[in-house]
Design a protein around this motif. Structure first.
Motif, PDB file in Angstrom:
ATOM      1  N   GLN A 268       0.824  -1.207   0.000  1.00 32.30           N
ATOM      2  CA  GLN A 268       0.000   0.000   0.000  1.00 32.30           C
ATOM      3  C   GLN A 268       0.861   1.261   0.000  1.00 32.30           C
ATOM      4  OE1 GLN A 268      -3.626   0.370   1.940  1.00 32.30           O
ATOM      5  NE2 GLN A 268      -4.077  -1.800   2.088  1.00 32.30           N
ATOM      6  N   ILE A 269       2.008   1.207   0.666  1.00 29.81           N
ATOM      7  CA  ILE A 269       2.908   2.359   0.633  1.00 29.81           C
ATOM      8  C   ILE A 269       3.344   2.641  -0.801  1.00 29.81           C
ATOM      9  CG2 ILE A 269       5.222   3.173   1.280  1.00 29.81           C
ATOM     10  CD1 ILE A 269       3.134   3.453   3.507  1.00 29.81           C
ATOM     11  N   LEU A 270       3.750   1.611  -1.529  1.00 22.68           N
ATOM     12  CA  LEU A 270       4.184   1.813  -2.905  1.00 22.68           C
ATOM     13  C   LEU A 270       3.041   2.309  -3.773  1.00 22.68           C
ATOM     14  CD1 LEU A 270       6.510   1.580  -4.956  1.00 22.68           C
ATOM     15  CD2 LEU A 270       5.793  -0.785  -5.377  1.00 22.68           C
ATOM     16  N   TRP A 271       1.830   1.823  -3.528  1.00 26.24           N
ATOM     17  CA  TRP A 271       0.678   2.257  -4.322  1.00 26.24           C
ATOM     18  C   TRP A 271       0.325   3.712  -4.029  1.00 26.24           C
ATOM     19  CZ3 TRP A 271      -4.482   3.803  -3.562  1.00 26.24           C
ATOM     20  CH2 TRP A 271      -5.258   3.811  -4.726  1.00 26.24           C
ATOM     21  N   HIS A 272       0.342   4.087  -2.746  1.00 28.48           N
ATOM     22  CA  HIS A 272       0.007   5.469  -2.369  1.00 28.48           C
ATOM     23  C   HIS A 272       1.143   6.443  -2.688  1.00 28.48           C
ATOM     24  CE1 HIS A 272      -3.855   5.091  -0.250  1.00 28.48           C
ATOM     25  NE2 HIS A 272      -3.421   3.927   0.195  1.00 28.48           N
ATOM     26  N   PHE A 273       2.388   5.954  -2.618  1.00 26.59           N
ATOM     27  CA  PHE A 273       3.552   6.821  -2.805  1.00 26.59           C
ATOM     28  C   PHE A 273       4.490   6.205  -3.849  1.00 26.59           C
ATOM     29  CE2 PHE A 273       2.100   7.036   1.630  1.00 26.59           C
ATOM     30  CZ  PHE A 273       1.730   8.382   1.716  1.00 26.59           C
ATOM     31  N   PRO A 274       4.078   6.194  -5.111  1.00 26.82           N
ATOM     32  CA  PRO A 274       4.872   5.513  -6.147  1.00 26.82           C
ATOM     33  C   PRO A 274       6.264   6.092  -6.350  1.00 26.82           C
ATOM     34  CG  PRO A 274       3.084   6.807  -7.132  1.00 26.82           C
ATOM     35  CD  PRO A 274       2.837   6.774  -5.664  1.00 26.82           C
ATOM     36  N   HIS A 275       6.500   7.326  -5.878  1.00 29.88           N
ATOM     37  CA  HIS A 275       7.845   7.912  -6.020  1.00 29.88           C
ATOM     38  C   HIS A 275       8.885   7.138  -5.223  1.00 29.88           C
ATOM     39  CE1 HIS A 275       6.726   9.667  -2.099  1.00 29.88           C
ATOM     40  NE2 HIS A 275       8.020   9.829  -1.897  1.00 29.88           N
ATOM     41  N   THR A 276       8.415   6.335  -4.222  1.00 27.06           N
ATOM     42  CA  THR A 276       9.378   5.601  -3.399  1.00 27.06           C
ATOM     43  C   THR A 276      10.051   4.465  -4.166  1.00 27.06           C
ATOM     44  OG1 THR A 276       7.597   4.193  -2.521  1.00 27.06           O
ATOM     45  CG2 THR A 276       8.201   6.147  -1.241  1.00 27.06           C
ATOM     46  N   ALA A 277       9.570   4.182  -5.370  1.00 32.07           N
ATOM     47  CA  ALA A 277      10.255   3.179  -6.192  1.00 32.07           C
ATOM     48  C   ALA A 277      11.675   3.619  -6.515  1.00 32.07           C
ATOM     49  CB  ALA A 277       9.474   2.932  -7.472  1.00 32.07           C
ATOM     50  N   LYS A 278      11.905   4.934  -6.537  1.00 28.55           N
ATOM     51  CA  LYS A 278      13.227   5.448  -6.880  1.00 28.55           C
ATOM     52  C   LYS A 278      13.780   6.437  -5.859  1.00 28.55           C
ATOM     53  CE  LYS A 278      12.557   4.922 -11.881  1.00 28.55           C
ATOM     54  NZ  LYS A 278      12.510   5.627 -13.188  1.00 28.55           N
ATOM     55  N   ASP A 279      12.899   7.096  -5.140  1.00 25.53           N
ATOM     56  CA  ASP A 279      13.325   8.138  -4.206  1.00 25.53           C
ATOM     57  C   ASP A 279      12.966   7.767  -2.775  1.00 25.53           C
ATOM     58  OD1 ASP A 279      14.137   9.735  -6.385  1.00 25.53           O
ATOM     59  OD2 ASP A 279      12.086  10.479  -6.634  1.00 25.53           O
ATOM     60  N   SER A 280      13.691   8.341  -1.838  1.00 25.60           N
ATOM     61  CA  SER A 280      13.406   8.107  -0.428  1.00 25.60           C
ATOM     62  C   SER A 280      12.029   8.659  -0.072  1.00 25.60           C
ATOM     63  CB  SER A 280      14.463   8.787   0.443  1.00 25.60           C
ATOM     64  OG  SER A 280      15.743   8.258   0.191  1.00 25.60           O
ATOM     65  N   PHE A 281      11.322   7.947   0.814  1.00 25.28           N
ATOM     66  CA  PHE A 281      10.041   8.452   1.291  1.00 25.28           C
ATOM     67  C   PHE A 281      10.246   9.794   1.982  1.00 25.28           C
ATOM     68  CE2 PHE A 281       6.802   8.937   4.568  1.00 25.28           C
ATOM     69  CZ  PHE A 281       5.653   8.813   3.810  1.00 25.28           C
ATOM     70  N   LYS A 282      11.317   9.893   2.754  1.00 25.12           N
ATOM     71  CA  LYS A 282      11.668  11.153   3.425  1.00 25.12           C
ATOM     72  C   LYS A 282      12.678  11.887   2.535  1.00 25.12           C
ATOM     73  CE  LYS A 282      11.187   8.888   7.930  1.00 25.12           C
ATOM     74  NZ  LYS A 282      11.926   8.390   9.118  1.00 25.12           N
ATOM     75  N   PRO A 283      12.247  12.925   1.811  1.00 14.19           N
ATOM     76  CA  PRO A 283      13.092  13.553   0.785  1.00 14.19           C
ATOM     77  C   PRO A 283      14.456  14.021   1.288  1.00 14.19           C
ATOM     78  CG  PRO A 283      10.841  14.342   0.606  1.00 14.19           C
ATOM     79  CD  PRO A 283      10.911  13.549   1.879  1.00 14.19           C
ATOM     80  N   LYS A 284      14.529  14.468   2.540  1.00 19.26           N
ATOM     81  CA  LYS A 284      15.806  15.005   3.017  1.00 19.26           C
ATOM     82  C   LYS A 284      16.909  13.949   3.024  1.00 19.26           C
ATOM     83  CE  LYS A 284      14.394  14.499   7.891  1.00 19.26           C
ATOM     84  NZ  LYS A 284      14.102  15.254   9.143  1.00 19.26           N
ATOM     85  N   TYR A 285      16.514  12.672   3.058  1.00 20.33           N
ATOM     86  CA  TYR A 285      17.520  11.611   3.045  1.00 20.33           C
ATOM     87  C   TYR A 285      18.170  11.450   1.671  1.00 20.33           C
ATOM     88  CZ  TYR A 285      16.540  10.079   7.800  1.00 20.33           C
ATOM     89  OH  TYR A 285      16.423  10.025   9.165  1.00 20.33           O
ATOM     90  N   ASP A 286      17.561  12.018   0.653  1.00 19.47           N
ATOM     91  CA  ASP A 286      18.197  11.987  -0.662  1.00 19.47           C
ATOM     92  C   ASP A 286      19.335  13.000  -0.759  1.00 19.47           C
ATOM     93  OD1 ASP A 286      16.816   9.881  -1.794  1.00 19.47           O
ATOM     94  OD2 ASP A 286      15.156  11.138  -2.468  1.00 19.47           O
TER      95      ASP A 286
END
Length: 434
Positions: A268-286
């Motif tokens: 469900q996380i991947l479905w709700h937040f598809p950007h996490t396939a390539k990017d960190s869920f928490k943007p600052k960690y990128d």
């Protein structure tokens, strides 16, 4: 005259029994043509002796054998781009509807939308069903309709909803006579799709009442090998998740059930937040300045870091396509925090090697150990690869099996010092996320 059919498209559901979409297709008013497409866009990225491709092909052959023997029917097996295959099918048959079970990964969603447009342009229905999970998409969300980002409240609501709602089984196996009668359907060998039979095979799963009941007590000790090996079978749908959850829920100890819920949480996380396939869920960690030392990464991949438990895990993975879950956490943490290597590189290596690779769980767990995902371990939690041996492989049985030379002079010295690596990690992470 073209035969009039409905199509069922097998994907992550390689079984004839308790298959939701297949059941709905078989209940329709037309004979069903079952198909499977070896998608070249996926296969082109894999080694030519991939155990997962062998596993898929073997299961298709087993399903075909049942359909041929019992019902004089078959599964049509194709190789190519799905759009190309469907154009061929539209030319060959009069199709009312295409039935399939839903997939939630970004590539699959884009592919299915593309196929739906094609089918709709030919006035063909595209009907999809929930099959690989108990709850999907927006079925387990907060009261305000937003997605849970923490596992514990998600799991509580999941369990409450499961108890409140009786799970429906779909006895597709009882309707198999409704498949199209034909022995002249496309049937491809492994060689025909450019692959060879893998020498290392996907293991059979073991889910017994005893294993489920003892799971909490035994699951953290890799030498005991008391995990179910269920992962690949859930990934490719050779077993019904409804059946597995039903078995797990009968036990008083729900640790095994919670592992199945983790799987749905990450989906469900991947479905709700598809950007996490390539990017960190928490943007600052990128913003982390990874070192990405190629020599150290290769040593990690090969199981030659000088840390025996880390090396045992990587060698087990390379040799068998499996790694014990407790050890996965250690090797992931070691790569990201001791070696300061981007979690995406580790995720990609696991994607290549793991027989039970599932994008949502793999990404979710890698972001967990890197500290950059939902409900993740805090960045300052850094596993000590030496003390972990004392906790989980005290007699060194697991290490002895996979790293027999660990006490010999030939065994490499540690590629990093634990204390220095820990201090470097804390400094680099703090600079990025502060």
């Amino acid at each position: 005259m073209k035969a009039s059919v409905n199509i069922f498209w097998f994907r992550r559901d390689l079984r004839l029994e308790d298959n939701h979409g297949f059941y709905e297709a078989l209940n329709s008013d037309k004979p069903v043509l079952p198909i499977f497409i070896f998608d070249e866009d996926i296969l082109n990225k894999l080694p030519k002796m991939d155990a997962r491709v062998t596993f898929i092909h073997e299961n298709l052959k087993a399903m075909q054998a049942i359909l041929k023997r019992e019902y004089n029917s078959n599964i049509a097996i194709f190789h190519g781009k799905p759009e190309t295959i469907y154009k061929q099918l539209i030319e060959s048959y009069t199709i009312d509807s295409v039935y399939t079970n839903r997939d939630y990964e970004p590539y699959a969603l884009a592919r299915d939308n593309h196929i739906k447009v094609l089918l709709t342009s030919h006035k063909i229905n595209f009907k999809t069903f929930k099959d690989q999970v108990i709850f999907e998409r927006n079925e387990i969300v907060k009261k305000d309709g937003t997605a849970y980002k923490v596992y514990t409240p998600f799991s509580r609501l999941w369990i409450d909803e499961y108890k409140r709602t009786a799970v429906t089984f779909f006895p597709s196996e009882e309707l198999l006579p409704n498949t199209i009668k034909s022995s002249e359907l496309p049937n491809l060998s492994l060689e025909a799709i450019g692959f060879k039979e893998a020498k290392v095979k996907v293991k059979h799963y073991t889910v017994t009442p005893t294993l489920i009941a003892d799971y909490e007590a035994t699951r953290n000790f890799p030498s005991q090998d008391n995990t179910s090996k269920l992962g690949p079978h859930l990934r490719f749908g050779t077993v019904s998740v409804r059946k597995m959850v039903n078995e797990a829920s009968k036990q008083q100890n729900i640790t095994f059930l919670k592992e199945l819920i983790w799987r749905e949480f990450f989906m469900q996380i991947l479905w709700h937040f598809p950007h996490t396939a390539k990017d960190s869920f928490k943007p600052k960690y990128d913003r982390i300045e990874w070192s990405n030392n190629e020599t150290e990464f290769n040593a990690w991949c090969e199981g030659n870091t000088g840390y025996p438990l880390v090396d045992a895990g990587m060698r087990q993975l390379n040799a068998t396509g499996f790694m014990h879950n407790r050890v996965r956490m250690l090797v992931g943490s070691f790569l990201c925090k001791h070696l300061l290597i981007d979690w995406r590189l580790g995720e990609a290596y696991f994607a290549l090697k793991l027989h039970d690779y599932d994008m949502s769980s793999n990404i979710g767990n890698w972001q967990w150990v890197a500290g950059c995902g939902v409900d993740a371990a805090p960045y300052f939690r850094i596993f000590n690869p030496t003390t972990q041996i004392e906790k989980f492989d005290k007699q060194h049985d697991y290490i002895k099996k996979w790293v027999p030379e660990y006490q010999e002079l030939t065994y490499p010295t540690p590629i990093v010092d634990h204390k220095a690596a820990r201090e470097r990690c804390l400094r680099v992470y703090k600079a990025a996320v502060s």
